[in-house]
Design a protein around this motif. Structure first.
Motif, PDB file in Angstrom:
ATOM      1  N   ILE A 101       0.814  -1.223   0.000  1.00 27.94           N
ATOM      2  CA  ILE A 101       0.000   0.000   0.000  1.00 27.94           C
ATOM      3  C   ILE A 101       0.845   1.269   0.000  1.00 27.94           C
ATOM      4  N   GLY A 102       2.153   1.102   0.012  1.00 26.17           N
ATOM      5  CA  GLY A 102       3.032   2.260  -0.056  1.00 26.17           C
ATOM      6  C   GLY A 102       4.460   1.825  -0.288  1.00 26.17           C
ATOM      7  N   ARG A 119      -7.214   6.905   5.466  1.00 28.17           N
ATOM      8  CA  ARG A 119      -5.929   7.612   5.491  1.00 28.17           C
ATOM      9  C   ARG A 119      -5.439   7.749   6.922  1.00 28.17           C
ATOM     10  N   ASN A 120      -6.368   7.955   7.840  1.00 30.36           N
ATOM     11  CA  ASN A 120      -5.990   8.069   9.251  1.00 30.36           C
ATOM     12  C   ASN A 120      -5.326   6.792   9.755  1.00 30.36           C
ATOM     13  N   ASP A 121      -5.857   5.644   9.362  1.00 31.91           N
ATOM     14  CA  ASP A 121      -5.244   4.371   9.776  1.00 31.91           C
ATOM     15  C   ASP A 121      -3.835   4.240   9.220  1.00 31.91           C
ATOM     16  N   MET A 122      -3.640   4.668   7.987  1.00 40.48           N
ATOM     17  CA  MET A 122      -2.317   4.600   7.370  1.00 40.48           C
ATOM     18  C   MET A 122      -1.336   5.500   8.108  1.00 40.48           C
ATOM     19  N   HIS A 123      -1.746   6.725   8.401  1.00 39.43           N
ATOM     20  CA  HIS A 123      -0.861   7.652   9.094  1.00 39.43           C
ATOM     21  C   HIS A 123      -0.621   7.230  10.542  1.00 39.43           C
ATOM     22  N   GLN A 124      -1.606   6.588  11.149  1.00 39.44           N
ATOM     23  CA  GLN A 124      -1.415   6.044  12.497  1.00 39.44           C
ATOM     24  C   GLN A 124      -0.348   4.954  12.473  1.00 39.44           C
ATOM     25  N   ALA A 125      -0.372   4.092  11.458  1.00 38.56           N
ATOM     26  CA  ALA A 125       0.640   3.033  11.339  1.00 38.56           C
ATOM     27  C   ALA A 125       2.032   3.632  11.171  1.00 38.56           C
ATOM     28  N   PHE A 138       8.602   0.470   2.631  1.00 39.57           N
ATOM     29  CA  PHE A 138       7.427  -0.291   2.225  1.00 39.57           C
ATOM     30  C   PHE A 138       6.351  -0.153   3.293  1.00 39.57           C
ATOM     31  N   ALA A 139       5.093  -0.226   2.868  1.00 41.79           N
ATOM     32  CA  ALA A 139       3.961  -0.337   3.784  1.00 41.79           C
ATOM     33  C   ALA A 139       3.048  -1.426   3.223  1.00 41.79           C
ATOM     34  N   PHE A 140       2.648  -2.342   4.091  1.00 40.96           N
ATOM     35  CA  PHE A 140       1.810  -3.465   3.679  1.00 40.96           C
ATOM     36  C   PHE A 140       0.538  -3.511   4.518  1.00 40.96           C
ATOM     37  N   LEU A 141      -0.560  -3.820   3.862  1.00 43.92           N
ATOM     38  CA  LEU A 141      -1.784  -4.186   4.555  1.00 43.92           C
ATOM     39  C   LEU A 141      -1.710  -5.692   4.722  1.00 43.92           C
ATOM     40  N   GLU A 142      -1.539  -6.137   5.950  1.00 48.45           N
ATOM     41  CA  GLU A 142      -1.379  -7.564   6.229  1.00 48.45           C
ATOM     42  C   GLU A 142      -2.721  -8.276   6.130  1.00 48.45           C
ATOM     43  N   ALA A 143      -2.671  -9.579   6.016  1.00 44.37           N
ATOM     44  CA  ALA A 143      -3.888 -10.378   5.855  1.00 44.37           C
ATOM     45  C   ALA A 143      -4.829 -10.241   7.048  1.00 44.37           C
ATOM     46  N   ASP A 144      -4.279  -9.958   8.230  1.00 48.29           N
ATOM     47  CA  ASP A 144      -5.124  -9.818   9.417  1.00 48.29           C
ATOM     48  C   ASP A 144      -5.705  -8.420   9.570  1.00 48.29           C
ATOM     49  N   SER A 146      -3.893  -5.578   9.833  1.00 46.82           N
ATOM     50  CA  SER A 146      -2.937  -4.620  10.389  1.00 46.82           C
ATOM     51  C   SER A 146      -2.080  -4.038   9.274  1.00 46.82           C
ATOM     52  N   ILE A 147      -1.457  -2.925   9.570  1.00 49.62           N
ATOM     53  CA  ILE A 147      -0.574  -2.273   8.608  1.00 49.62           C
ATOM     54  C   ILE A 147       0.838  -2.341   9.160  1.00 49.62           C
ATOM     55  N   SER A 148       1.765  -2.869   8.362  1.00 47.61           N
ATOM     56  CA  SER A 148       3.166  -2.899   8.778  1.00 47.61           C
ATOM     57  C   SER A 148       3.962  -1.960   7.888  1.00 47.61           C
ATOM     58  N   VAL A 149       4.889  -1.268   8.523  1.00 48.83           N
ATOM     59  CA  VAL A 149       5.698  -0.268   7.833  1.00 48.83           C
ATOM     60  C   VAL A 149       7.168  -0.627   8.020  1.00 48.83           C
ATOM     61  N   GLN A 150       7.904  -0.584   6.927  1.00 51.95           N
ATOM     62  CA  GLN A 150       9.352  -0.801   6.979  1.00 51.95           C
ATOM     63  C   GLN A 150      10.033   0.518   6.640  1.00 51.95           C
ATOM     64  N   LYS A 151      10.978   0.902   7.491  1.00 48.32           N
ATOM     65  CA  LYS A 151      11.765   2.111   7.226  1.00 48.32           C
ATOM     66  C   LYS A 151      12.863   1.786   6.222  1.00 48.32           C
ATOM     67  N   ARG A 152      13.317   2.829   5.568  1.00 49.01           N
ATOM     68  CA  ARG A 152      14.492   2.672   4.724  1.00 49.01           C
ATOM     69  C   ARG A 152      15.694   2.374   5.611  1.00 49.01           C
ATOM     70  N   ARG A 153      16.599   1.572   5.099  1.00 41.85           N
ATOM     71  CA  ARG A 153      17.817   1.276   5.844  1.00 41.85           C
ATOM     72  C   ARG A 153      18.743   2.489   5.796  1.00 41.85           C
TER      73      ARG A 153
END
Length: 164
Positions: A101-102, A119-125, A138-144, A146-153
């Motif tokens: 999702i991002g 959008r609020n849920d995304m910004h909250q994540a 990366f940002a993923f909408l997980e199967a459950d 939830s939204i998981s966000v990975q920062k750049r290294r």
């Protein structure tokens, strides 16, 4: 109390049909709604239960019929869990897969809308991940749901210090 008003096989068929029907309807309603219930979602689940109860028992209000329906629902749940654990195809069909999702600081708003994520849920994540939008890899909408966000290294710093 112990006498069935309908045939056992009718109760079995009704239970399996309602279970599969509700599973399909809930799965089609979207990932996010399953993962994070709102008060409205809870109300829908309660009304689904009420609406399905008569279809499940077909007018049989016996104790044996109720126990049979409950046992079948638990068995169906066990079968679905077992199939999902053993088959990635079944798991993807019933449980879903993560959706991108991002990426690289850009949120894919049409994808969010398609999966009923605000959008609020995304910004909250992003806030929960302590990640600014520009830092998002990366940002993923997980199967459950939830939204998981990975920062750049962090980029490898070049050695710029002069030798001693």
């Amino acid at each position: 109390m112990f006498d069935l008003d309908v045939d056992v096989w009718e109760l079995v068929f009704r239970t399996v049909a309602i279970y599969i029907g509700l599973l399909a309807l809930i799965r089609l309603s979207g990932k996010h709604t399953i993962g994070q219930f709102t008060p409205f979602d809870l109300l829908v689940v309660m009304l689904l239960s009420e609406g399905a109860s008569n279809a499940l028992n077909g007018g049989d209000d016996s104790l044996i019929g109720g126990l049979l329906i409950c046992a079948l629902l638990c068995l169906l749940n066990l079968v679905v869990a077992t199939l999902s654990a053993r088959s990635t195809r079944v798991e993807a069909l019933l449980g879903g897969e993560a959706i991108l999702i991002g990426r690289n600081g850009k949120i894919y708003y049409p994808v969010l809308e398609r999966h009923h994520v605000s959008r609020n849920d995304m910004h909250q994540a992003l806030r929960e991940a302590d990640c600014d939008l520009e830092e998002m890899r990366f940002a993923f909408l997980e199967a459950d749901g939830s939204i998981s966000v990975q920062k750049r290294r962090p980029q490898e710093a070049l050695e710029t210090e002069p030798p001693l």
